[in-house]
Design a protein around this motif. Structure first.
Motif, PDB file in Angstrom:
ATOM      1  N   GLY A   1     -68.475 103.557  28.293  1.00 19.09           N
ATOM      2  CA  GLY A   1     -69.888 103.208  28.277  1.00 19.09           C
ATOM      3  C   GLY A   1     -70.648 103.758  27.088  1.00 19.09           C
ATOM      4  N   VAL A   2     -69.999 103.799  25.921  1.00 18.94           N
ATOM      5  CA  VAL A   2     -70.653 104.362  24.740  1.00 18.94           C
ATOM      6  C   VAL A   2     -71.411 103.328  23.923  1.00 18.94           C
ATOM      7  CG1 VAL A   2     -69.038 106.282  24.534  1.00 18.94           C
ATOM      8  CG2 VAL A   2     -68.579 104.147  23.313  1.00 18.94           C
ATOM      9  N   GLY A   3     -71.272 102.080  24.269  1.00 16.69           N
ATOM     10  CA  GLY A   3     -71.949 101.015  23.530  1.00 16.69           C
ATOM     11  C   GLY A   3     -70.941 100.048  22.953  1.00 16.69           C
ATOM     12  N   SER A   4     -71.457  98.923  22.492  1.00 18.48           N
ATOM     13  CA  SER A   4     -70.543  97.901  21.991  1.00 18.48           C
ATOM     14  C   SER A   4     -70.854  97.466  20.562  1.00 18.48           C
ATOM     15  CB  SER A   4     -70.587  96.680  22.914  1.00 18.48           C
ATOM     16  OG  SER A   4     -71.894  96.140  22.941  1.00 18.48           O
ATOM     17  N   SER A   5     -71.813  98.119  19.917  1.00 22.83           N
ATOM     18  CA  SER A   5     -72.110  97.729  18.534  1.00 22.83           C
ATOM     19  C   SER A   5     -70.932  98.091  17.635  1.00 22.83           C
ATOM     20  CB  SER A   5     -73.384  98.416  18.034  1.00 22.83           C
ATOM     21  OG  SER A   5     -73.138  99.762  17.726  1.00 22.83           O
ATOM     22  N   VAL A   6     -70.784  97.346  16.577  1.00 27.11           N
ATOM     23  CA  VAL A   6     -69.675  97.566  15.655  1.00 27.11           C
ATOM     24  C   VAL A   6     -69.705  98.993  15.109  1.00 27.11           C
ATOM     25  CG1 VAL A   6     -68.679  96.840  13.452  1.00 27.11           C
ATOM     26  CG2 VAL A   6     -69.522  95.123  15.055  1.00 27.11           C
ATOM     27  N   ALA A   7     -70.874  99.504  14.801  1.00 32.32           N
ATOM     28  CA  ALA A   7     -70.994 100.853  14.246  1.00 32.32           C
ATOM     29  C   ALA A   7     -70.545 101.913  15.251  1.00 32.32           C
ATOM     30  CB  ALA A   7     -72.428 101.119  13.807  1.00 32.32           C
TER      31      ALA A   7
ATOM     32  N   LEU B   1     -55.122 104.278  13.164  1.00 33.31           N
ATOM     33  CA  LEU B   1     -56.307 103.427  13.224  1.00 33.31           C
ATOM     34  C   LEU B   1     -55.899 101.955  13.323  1.00 33.31           C
ATOM     35  CD1 LEU B   1     -59.368 103.433  13.247  1.00 33.31           C
ATOM     36  CD2 LEU B   1     -59.329 103.340  10.757  1.00 33.31           C
ATOM     37  N   ALA B   2     -54.952 101.556  12.504  1.00 34.88           N
ATOM     38  CA  ALA B   2     -54.480 100.166  12.545  1.00 34.88           C
ATOM     39  C   ALA B   2     -53.836  99.845  13.892  1.00 34.88           C
ATOM     40  CB  ALA B   2     -53.481  99.916  11.417  1.00 34.88           C
ATOM     41  N   LEU B   3     -53.019 100.747  14.404  1.00 40.74           N
ATOM     42  CA  LEU B   3     -52.377 100.527  15.693  1.00 40.74           C
ATOM     43  C   LEU B   3     -53.404 100.417  16.815  1.00 40.74           C
ATOM     44  CD1 LEU B   3     -49.652 100.257  17.138  1.00 40.74           C
ATOM     45  CD2 LEU B   3     -49.617 102.740  17.355  1.00 40.74           C
ATOM     46  N   SER B   4     -54.422 101.258  16.773  1.00 33.45           N
ATOM     47  CA  SER B   4     -55.453 101.194  17.813  1.00 33.45           C
ATOM     48  C   SER B   4     -56.217  99.877  17.763  1.00 33.45           C
ATOM     49  CB  SER B   4     -56.414 102.387  17.715  1.00 33.45           C
ATOM     50  OG  SER B   4     -57.249 102.290  16.592  1.00 33.45           O
ATOM     51  N   VAL B   5     -56.484  99.376  16.568  1.00 35.28           N
ATOM     52  CA  VAL B   5     -57.196  98.099  16.431  1.00 35.28           C
ATOM     53  C   VAL B   5     -56.322  96.951  16.929  1.00 35.28           C
ATOM     54  CG1 VAL B   5     -58.152  96.458  14.760  1.00 35.28           C
ATOM     55  CG2 VAL B   5     -58.732  98.886  14.600  1.00 35.28           C
ATOM     56  N   VAL B   6     -55.046  96.964  16.562  1.00 32.55           N
ATOM     57  CA  VAL B   6     -54.129  95.911  16.999  1.00 32.55           C
ATOM     58  C   VAL B   6     -54.026  95.887  18.530  1.00 32.55           C
ATOM     59  CG1 VAL B   6     -51.682  95.243  17.031  1.00 32.55           C
ATOM     60  CG2 VAL B   6     -52.793  95.812  14.873  1.00 32.55           C
ATOM     61  N   LEU B   7     -54.070  97.054  19.133  1.00 34.96           N
ATOM     62  CA  LEU B   7     -53.954  97.144  20.592  1.00 34.96           C
ATOM     63  C   LEU B   7     -55.314  97.040  21.297  1.00 34.96           C
ATOM     64  CD1 LEU B   7     -51.288  99.988  20.781  1.00 34.96           C
ATOM     65  CD2 LEU B   7     -50.941  97.534  21.113  1.00 34.96           C
ATOM     66  N   THR B   8     -56.377  96.761  20.560  1.00 36.04           N
ATOM     67  CA  THR B   8     -57.758  96.630  21.042  1.00 36.04           C
ATOM     68  C   THR B   8     -58.271  97.887  21.758  1.00 36.04           C
ATOM     69  OG1 THR B   8     -57.269  95.593  23.197  1.00 36.04           O
ATOM     70  CG2 THR B   8     -57.503  94.114  21.282  1.00 36.04           C
ATOM     71  N   ALA B   9     -57.730  99.021  21.413  1.00 37.05           N
ATOM     72  CA  ALA B   9     -58.152 100.275  22.045  1.00 37.05           C
ATOM     73  C   ALA B   9     -59.627 100.605  21.802  1.00 37.05           C
ATOM     74  CB  ALA B   9     -57.259 101.420  21.584  1.00 37.05           C
ATOM     75  N   PRO B  10     -60.168 100.431  20.587  1.00 33.61           N
ATOM     76  CA  PRO B  10     -61.576 100.809  20.388  1.00 33.61           C
ATOM     77  C   PRO B  10     -62.547 100.071  21.316  1.00 33.61           C
ATOM     78  CG  PRO B  10     -60.504 100.539  18.275  1.00 33.61           C
ATOM     79  CD  PRO B  10     -59.543 100.048  19.315  1.00 33.61           C
ATOM     80  N   THR B  11     -62.413  98.758  21.402  1.00 33.09           N
ATOM     81  CA  THR B  11     -63.342  98.008  22.259  1.00 33.09           C
ATOM     82  C   THR B  11     -63.066  98.263  23.735  1.00 33.09           C
ATOM     83  OG1 THR B  11     -61.909  96.060  22.052  1.00 33.09           O
ATOM     84  CG2 THR B  11     -63.816  96.181  20.585  1.00 33.09           C
ATOM     85  N   THR B  12     -61.812  98.412  24.083  1.00 35.88           N
ATOM     86  CA  THR B  12     -61.451  98.682  25.480  1.00 35.88           C
ATOM     87  C   THR B  12     -62.021 100.014  25.945  1.00 35.88           C
ATOM     88  OG1 THR B  12     -59.415  97.407  25.280  1.00 35.88           O
ATOM     89  CG2 THR B  12     -59.526  99.004  27.083  1.00 35.88           C
ATOM     90  N   PHE B  13     -61.781 101.064  25.159  1.00 33.79           N
ATOM     91  CA  PHE B  13     -62.237 102.380  25.584  1.00 33.79           C
ATOM     92  C   PHE B  13     -63.734 102.570  25.408  1.00 33.79           C
ATOM     93  CE2 PHE B  13     -57.657 103.364  25.104  1.00 33.79           C
ATOM     94  CZ  PHE B  13     -57.442 103.795  26.417  1.00 33.79           C
ATOM     95  N   ALA B  14     -64.335 101.909  24.436  1.00 35.72           N
ATOM     96  CA  ALA B  14     -65.795 101.975  24.300  1.00 35.72           C
ATOM     97  C   ALA B  14     -66.454 101.401  25.545  1.00 35.72           C
ATOM     98  CB  ALA B  14     -66.259 101.219  23.054  1.00 35.72           C
ATOM     99  N   ALA B  15     -65.915 100.299  26.054  1.00 36.91           N
ATOM    100  CA  ALA B  15     -66.455  99.696  27.274  1.00 36.91           C
ATOM    101  C   ALA B  15     -66.202 100.602  28.476  1.00 36.91           C
ATOM    102  CB  ALA B  15     -65.825  98.323  27.500  1.00 36.91           C
ATOM    103  N   GLU B  16     -64.999 101.146  28.579  1.00 40.51           N
ATOM    104  CA  GLU B  16     -64.648 102.032  29.701  1.00 40.51           C
ATOM    105  C   GLU B  16     -65.523 103.281  29.727  1.00 40.51           C
ATOM    106  OE1 GLU B  16     -62.253 102.033  32.285  1.00 40.51           O
ATOM    107  OE2 GLU B  16     -62.121  99.895  31.825  1.00 40.51           O
TER     108      GLU B  16
END
Length: 143
Positions: A109-115, A92-107
């Protein structure tokens, strides 16, 4: 092998093994696609599988380790607690550091809200933890 006595070095070994084996999965689109399609019950099953793999790797595969002789937290061996925290936390920490959650959420199209992004990241971490727990337990047992 680290023996029965748990030490800070055991956690460091777990982190190295867990990140080494699961690192590539954190940035793989297929993991995030799977995570985006998982329901809550899939995540619970995956967490259970990770825990079963971790416990088995620490106490079944390693004949020299007895969970009843280790320090525990509410009856759960500290080494196992550390393994679970490392397996899920490091990916989880590695994914956040590499910005994977926001990158893949955008790719995806699941939404961009923090939740929404947070839930997606947690699901992806559970999938990646399947690999992280193997590396973490192996490093703990071998080194």
């Amino acid at each position: 092998m680290s023996g029965n006595r748990y030490a800070y070095a055991d956690t460091v070994q777990q982190v190295v093994g867990g990140v080494l084996l699961a690192g590539p999965f954190v940035v793989t689109e297929e993991v995030w696609l799977l995570a985006s399609r998982m329901q809550w019950y899939h995540s619970i099953i995956v967490v259970g599988v990770v825990a079963a793999i971790g416990y088995s790797a620490l106490y079944t595969a390693d004949d020299g380790r007895d969970p009843d002789r280790e320090a525990d937290v509410v009856g759960v061996p500290v080494r196992f607690v550390s393994l679970m925290v490392v397996s899920f936390g490091s990916v989880l920490a590695l994914s956040v550091v590499l910005t994977a959650p926001t990158t893949f959420a955008a790719e995806l199209g699941v939404g961009s809200s923090v939740a929404v992004v947070g839930v997606l990241a947690a699901k992806a971490a559970s999938v990646s933890a399947l690999f992280s727990v193997v590396g973490a337990a192996t490093a703990d047992s071998l080194l």
